[in-house]
Design an enzyme around this catalytic site. Structure first.
Site, PDB file in Angstrom:
ATOM      1  N   ARG A 175      -8.413  -1.394  -3.410  1.00 15.78           N
ATOM      2  CA  ARG A 175      -8.758  -2.159  -4.612  1.00 15.78           C
ATOM      3  C   ARG A 175     -10.272  -2.305  -4.736  1.00 15.78           C
ATOM      4  O   ARG A 175     -10.835  -2.131  -5.820  1.00 15.78           O
ATOM      5  CB  ARG A 175      -8.077  -3.532  -4.609  1.00 15.78           C
ATOM      6  CG  ARG A 175      -6.582  -3.441  -4.833  1.00 15.78           C
ATOM      7  CD  ARG A 175      -5.945  -4.794  -4.755  1.00 15.78           C
ATOM      8  NE  ARG A 175      -6.137  -5.326  -3.404  1.00 15.78           N
ATOM      9  CZ  ARG A 175      -5.888  -6.574  -3.046  1.00 15.78           C
ATOM     10  NH1 ARG A 175      -5.457  -7.453  -3.927  1.00 15.78           N
ATOM     11  NH2 ARG A 175      -6.075  -6.965  -1.815  1.00 15.78           N
TER      12      ARG A 175
ATOM     13  N   ASN B  80      -2.397  -4.630  -6.108  1.00 16.61           N
ATOM     14  CA  ASN B  80      -1.372  -4.105  -5.213  1.00 16.61           C
ATOM     15  C   ASN B  80       0.004  -4.374  -5.805  1.00 16.61           C
ATOM     16  O   ASN B  80       0.221  -5.392  -6.450  1.00 16.61           O
ATOM     17  CB  ASN B  80      -1.447  -4.785  -3.845  1.00 16.61           C
ATOM     18  CG  ASN B  80      -2.608  -4.304  -3.005  1.00 16.61           C
ATOM     19  OD1 ASN B  80      -3.183  -3.255  -3.254  1.00 16.61           O
ATOM     20  ND2 ASN B  80      -2.957  -5.069  -1.994  1.00 16.61           N
TER      21      ASN B  80
END
Length: 90
Positions: free
Chosen positions: A18, A36
């Site tokens: 990320r 996620n």
């Protein structure tokens, strides 16, 4: 301008994916978000000029020494006109 919804599969959670997505998007002045998923994949939407978005997709799907993208899917989305940054969401 173009916007894509992308799902990344592989070793993409617990390895800084990320952050990697966010930093690369910011460096290319792209907007969108990344998060996620419960199934171990990473989901994101990215928006910007077509050349920058294509460069971004190439970079994130190559990964780095920690991130390994085994497969990904891309779907074109409608533009969001008031979006100003790229964020990590939870």
């Amino acid at each position: 301008m173009i916007r894509y919804h992308i799902i990344l599969d592989g070793r993409v959670q617990g390895v800084g994916c990320r952050f990697f997505c966010q930093m690369n998007a910011s460096s290319l002045s792209l907007t969108g978000w990344v998060r996620n998923l419960d199934n171990g994949m990473v989901e994101l939407e990215v928006q910007g000029n077509e050349d920058s978005v294509n460069k971004y997709i190439s970079t994130i799907t190559k990964g780095n020494r920690f991130i390994r993208v085994d497969d990904y899917s891309i779907k074109k989305k409608d533009l969001i006109s008031n979006e100003r940054s790229f964020k990590t969401t939870y």
